[in-house]
Design an enzyme around this catalytic site. Sequence first.
Site, short mmCIF file in Angstrom:
data_model
loop_
_atom_site.label_atom_id
_atom_site.label_comp_id
_atom_site.label_asym_id
_atom_site.label_seq_id
_atom_site.Cartn_x
_atom_site.Cartn_y
_atom_site.Cartn_z
CD GLU A 238 -2.40 -1.73 2.47
OE1 GLU A 238 -2.19 -1.05 3.50
OE2 GLU A 238 -2.97 -2.83 2.49
CD GLU B 298 -3.99 -4.44 5.14
OE1 GLU B 298 -5.16 -4.86 5.19
OE2 GLU B 298 -3.70 -3.23 5.18
CG PHE C 119 1.50 1.32 10.74
CD1 PHE C 119 2.36 1.93 11.67
CD2 PHE C 119 0.91 2.12 9.79
CE1 PHE C 119 2.59 3.29 11.63
CE2 PHE C 119 1.13 3.48 9.74
CZ PHE C 119 1.98 4.08 10.67
CB ALA C 120 4.08 -4.36 13.04
CG PHE D 257 -1.80 -2.60 8.68
CD1 PHE D 257 -2.63 -2.28 9.75
CD2 PHE D 257 -1.30 -1.57 7.91
CE1 PHE D 257 -2.97 -0.96 10.05
CE2 PHE D 257 -1.62 -0.24 8.19
CZ PHE D 257 -2.46 0.06 9.26
CG HIS E 80 -1.84 2.90 13.02
ND1 HIS E 80 -3.17 2.90 13.31
CD2 HIS E 80 -1.74 2.93 11.67
CE1 HIS E 80 -3.87 2.95 12.18
NE2 HIS E 80 -3.03 2.96 11.16
#
Lengths: 333, 322
Positions: free
Chosen positions: B29, B58, B81-82, B84, B127
């Site tokens: 993204e 995702e 971001f982790a 996700f 986030h």
Amino acid sequence: MIAVKEKSNKHEYVELLERMLLIRRSEERLALLAAAGQLPGAVHLYIGEEAVAVGACSVLQERDWITSTHRGHGHFLAKGGDLKAMFAEIWGKKEGICKGMGGSMHVADFSKGILGANGIVGGGFAIATGAGFGAKLRGDGRVVSCFFGDGAANQGVFMESMNISSAWGLPVIFICENNGLSEFTVSSTITGGKLEDRAKAFMPTKVVDGNDVLAVQAAVREAVERARRGDGPSYVEAKTYRIRGHLEAEDAMLGGGTYRSKEDIAAWQAKGKDPISRFETYLLGNGIVEASEVTALQDKIIRIVNEAVAYADAGEDADVTLAHSLMFAAQEA
Amino acid sequence: MPSKRMIAAINEALFEEMERDENIIVFGEDVQLAIMGDTRGLYERFGPNRIRNTPICEATLTGMALGATAAGYHVVLHMMFANFVYTGFDAIANQISKMRLMTGGQLKIPVTFLACYGGGGSNAAQHSDSAHPALMNLGGINVVMPSTPADAKGLLKTALRSPNPCFFLEAAARGGQMGEVPDGEHLVPFGKAALAREGSDVTLVTMGSATKWCLDAATSLGKAGIEAEVVDLRSLVPIDEEAILKSIAKTGRLVVVDESRDCCGAGSHIAAIAADKGFFSLKAPVKRVNIPDVAIPYAPAAELAVLPTPGRIEAAVRQLVG
């Protein structure tokens, strides 16, 4: 059935019949062995749906890819997978196509373009889309057929994968094997709208009689040609029916409960419905093959299945250390 | 050696490896504009067939990463971001980490995931997570967490040459951190810890974002005459057990500092290694400084209070070194 072509197509027709018979007879054997408690894990049989995999794979090249499902034996055999190696896999043997590490639900042969059968319902959508993206970037004309069921069509990744395939014009053929059942639930009770309409938002669609191998073949051929031309994805829905349970241990698991009637099953097994007897009747009725040829073919398939059983029986137990050594490939850097 | 920001070192590794190997493709993204800065300029240099913005989905992107490897690509999937990772977890946990074993080793899965993790920016609960414990628990995925710009470059280059799936986790709050970065070929192997500071009284085992907090705490403790050794693991899968055991054999005391939650965090695993294999080196119980089992709050002071910051590390050390 679509119109008779010519007797000159005999070789192709016999091959279609042979593939369907191979799937049917080998799975009938699996059903017996599962009932006898002789297989280590669960098996999900494709009996009744053979025309879909066989019709679709008959218009794919060896280099083309497929993604398969938990009901994957039919796709594996239709795409050219080896029966002996598949049985050895289901038996949990070292000679198995996945060395006994995957079993029935994960039969794969990457060298034949079979990118894995998948125990996650809908697990193949994104893999097929990624492979289609790869093929598009390479520009080598390969296509991907993504087999999935109507149950999987209720997973969100179905929409996501169709969206990307459509947006980027990927060579993916979404082949919905609509057997009306989502595991142990009748799909119509949990599904809004028509599946085809979901796909229509993104790509050309076609709904065919999934028990008519020639109808499936024709629809998939058109979709494959479109994909190879670079014109993007298509959706083919094959209406069919699963004759066996979701898995072979089903009766024991359901505790006497049922989700469909014996009459429903029988109706789909009738001579005019069953994909194999129906195709045989068609070939005989049009004088394309002789009865003696069909008998000889039946005998040949039984022999092949017997040999595969013997091969798997004689195999060595899977190597118990592989789980440790196979997780990662050797790192060079 | 030139001094660079962490994010520039990551960017440099991507540029160099994409020049070197035309089979590396990047998608995710907003990767074209690169909101994190790490993929900036790649689109202008390599074009849409090498780097491409995707829809926000995702669950499909992770599966696509696996699928695209069938065509011979090394896929770099930027997950932003982790957090996700959780959205895309099915294909990570059920496909990518398992497909190689399930198929009897028929395929290699060269996929490098990039994801920014961690707190400190008031990005709130969705986030700010560090997803590494969930990834470590899968078994089939390498997990690396650099703490310096040089290691960021070297670990990422190793990941981009690896035939295996790897999560390269970038500390969101450390992108601007400066450090010397070797030009050109610089590879840091997986599974080798770095001794970030030598000391004799207590070992701080840490990784990624928490390394700076450990070094700050060690400097402060040093002024009080307590010498802390800081072991920066750099990679969690594989993990350098030997480096952990060697250091606790020297100091006899262990504090594990990790920016993940307490229950089944990376720290739990490291503490277990010490208990199993280093018990007789220990003069005191193992302490863990991590995030309590809470969601990361938004307000700066509330957020800071749950992070494993130097003050909390020092307090833990002082419980062991009297």
